[in-house]
Enzyme design. Structure first.
Site, PDB file in Angstrom:
ATOM      1  N   CYS A 103      45.459  30.690  42.952  1.00 15.59           N
ATOM      2  CA  CYS A 103      44.939  30.392  44.191  1.00 15.59           C
ATOM      3  C   CYS A 103      45.251  31.151  45.304  1.00 15.59           C
ATOM      4  CB  CYS A 103      45.484  28.837  44.305  1.00 15.59           C
ATOM      5  SG  CYS A 103      44.785  28.068  45.852  1.00 15.59           S
ATOM      6  N   LYS A 159      47.412  30.776  34.617  1.00 17.10           N
ATOM      7  CA  LYS A 159      45.995  31.011  35.419  1.00 17.10           C
ATOM      8  C   LYS A 159      46.222  32.035  36.638  1.00 17.10           C
ATOM      9  CE  LYS A 159      41.498  29.188  36.827  1.00 17.10           C
ATOM     10  NZ  LYS A 159      41.378  30.027  38.085  1.00 17.10           N
ATOM     11  N   PRO A 171      40.282  24.014  36.754  1.00 15.80           N
ATOM     12  CA  PRO A 171      40.745  23.094  37.805  1.00 15.80           C
ATOM     13  C   PRO A 171      40.282  23.377  39.081  1.00 15.80           C
ATOM     14  CG  PRO A 171      42.446  24.788  37.154  1.00 15.80           C
ATOM     15  CD  PRO A 171      41.290  24.958  36.237  1.00 15.80           C
ATOM     16  N   GLN A 226      47.718  21.041  35.657  1.00 17.43           N
ATOM     17  CA  GLN A 226      47.801  22.403  36.231  1.00 17.43           C
ATOM     18  C   GLN A 226      48.643  22.149  37.507  1.00 17.43           C
ATOM     19  OE1 GLN A 226      45.444  24.599  39.306  1.00 17.43           O
ATOM     20  NE2 GLN A 226      45.445  26.009  37.808  1.00 17.43           N
ATOM     21  N   ASN A 269      37.720  33.687  33.407  1.00 20.57           N
ATOM     22  CA  ASN A 269      37.143  32.959  34.354  1.00 20.57           C
ATOM     23  C   ASN A 269      36.571  33.824  35.487  1.00 20.57           C
ATOM     24  OD1 ASN A 269      38.824  31.180  37.117  1.00 20.57           O
ATOM     25  ND2 ASN A 269      36.849  30.356  35.961  1.00 20.57           N
ATOM     26  N   GLY A 280      32.931  33.393  38.257  1.00 20.44           N
ATOM     27  CA  GLY A 280      31.249  33.997  38.180  1.00 20.44           C
ATOM     28  C   GLY A 280      30.447  33.763  37.037  1.00 20.44           C
ATOM     29  N   GLY A 329      33.786  26.989  36.426  1.00 25.22           N
ATOM     30  CA  GLY A 329      33.902  26.350  37.503  1.00 25.22           C
ATOM     31  C   GLY A 329      32.852  25.622  38.292  1.00 25.22           C
ATOM     32  N   ARG A 330      32.367  26.429  39.411  1.00 22.84           N
ATOM     33  CA  ARG A 330      31.561  25.910  39.972  1.00 22.84           C
ATOM     34  C   ARG A 330      30.269  25.490  39.329  1.00 22.84           C
ATOM     35  NH1 ARG A 330      31.317  30.401  44.318  1.00 22.84           N
ATOM     36  NH2 ARG A 330      32.372  31.489  42.448  1.00 22.84           N
TER      37      ARG A 330
END
Length: 333
Positions: free
Chosen positions: A95, A134, A12, A65, A206, A208, A228-229
């Site tokens: 976050c 998460k 997310p 989420q 999660n 990197g 993610g990215r």
């Protein structure tokens, strides 16, 4: 073939993983688990639900989420999410942004495992779909292996059996969210040890991860991986997920085939009054590393913004990247 539900997930990401992005990603992988952007429980309860949590069936399997720290409100929001058709409710305890901390949710909740447990318990008692968490491996000075083990244990005792663990601590003062994704060092081994200590839990790693080769290496130690990215900035790696990580024998789509399949969705989106850039901003990295990638990105970025651009802009960009025949084929469908 039995699909392991959390073997590969797409993270997310605020302002990134909206429904247009998820539709694009789903064209390339049937088996990846997708997640919404974080939505606060208050927004789900009182806001425009069609805009905030609306989705199409093609996006599933899909998790909603939530952000929040009020057990009753999270329970109510989870009920709404389940009724909307989501396959999972995920609580954001990772976050690190200051705005999120002011609302008393996100990574700061790792300092209050009892409250997180109460939130999980309230949601689990309200819905039948999985409730997951998460989190980070720690925050500030609460970053020892014992701190993480204690947090996981307390929340697991409330009935959570699936944890997505970002393998960095979060520094809640002095670092921006971007810096918190880059400066604290990654500690994959700690997450591996968590899985070894808690084989009864599903642990998803999660942080990197940049390639499917890395995913495969991590899967020797944990139950699942979350990108993610890398998945957003180089989305075509998703076209190999089903074959390389799930053992699918279906052929991988070529980049041009992905765009051909996206065209009907874009046409409908525009017919409903949507802007072209709402979709195309998510596909700029599709040709990453390819000879004409810059032409593709530039055309969409320069000509595809605002209220006026139509499907022709996408077809022109496609012609630049793939050739005129591919664009004409997409236009004809």
């Amino acid at each position: 073939m039995r699909i392991q539900s959390h073997r590969f997930c797409i993270a997310p990401m605020m302002e990134w993983t909206d429904r247009r992005c998820r539709t694009f990603h789903r064209l390339m992988t049937r088996h990846a688990r997708l997640y919404t952007e974080m939505v606060t429980a208050e927004a789900v309860i009182h806001g425009d639900r069609a805009r905030l949590i609306g989705f199409s069936a093609e996006e599933r399997p899909l998790a909603l989420q939530l952000g929040g720290s009020d057990p009753a409100k999270l329970g109510e929001a989870a009920v709404i999410g389940e009724a909307a058709g989501y396959d999972e409710i995920n609580l954001n305890v990772g976050c690190p942004s200051g705005r999120v901390q002011e609302g008393r949710f996100g990574a700061c909740l790792m300092a209050e495992p009892g409250l997180v447990a109460a939130c999980v318990r309230a949601m689990r008692e309200s819905v039948r779909i999985p409730v997951t968490v998460k989190c980070r491996i720690g925050i500030d000075d609460q970053d020892s292996e014992e701190d993480l083990s204690r947090f996981i244990g307390i929340v697991a005792d409330a009935g959570c059996t699936i944890f997505v663990v970002h393998a960095r601590k979060a520094l809640l003062g002095g670092l921006s969210p971007k810096e918190n994704r880059e400066i604290p060092p990654l500690d994959y081994e700690r997450v591996y040890r968590l899985k070894s200590a808690r084989p009864d839990l599903t642990i998803v790693l999660n942080g990197g991860i940049g390639s499917l080769e890395e995913c495969a290496a991590h899967l020797a130690h944990v139950d699942g991986v979350m990108l993610g990215r890398a998945a957003y900035q180089r989305p075509y790696l998703l076209a190999s997920v089903d074959q390389e990580l799930f053992g699918s024998d279906e052929p991988r789509l070529a980049r041009g085939e992905v765009l051909v399949r996206l065209v009907p969705y874009v046409r409908k989106h525009l017919a409903r009054g949507g802007r072209l850039n709402s979709v195309t901003r998510h596909i700029l990295g599709l040709y990453h590393g390819q000879p004409r990638a810059r032409l593709f990105r530039r055309h969409l970025s320069e000509h595809g913004v605002g209220e006026g651009p139509g499907l022709d802009i996408l077809l022109e960009a496609m012609a630049m990247a793939e050739g005129r025949e591919a664009a004409l084929s997409a236009a004809a469908e």
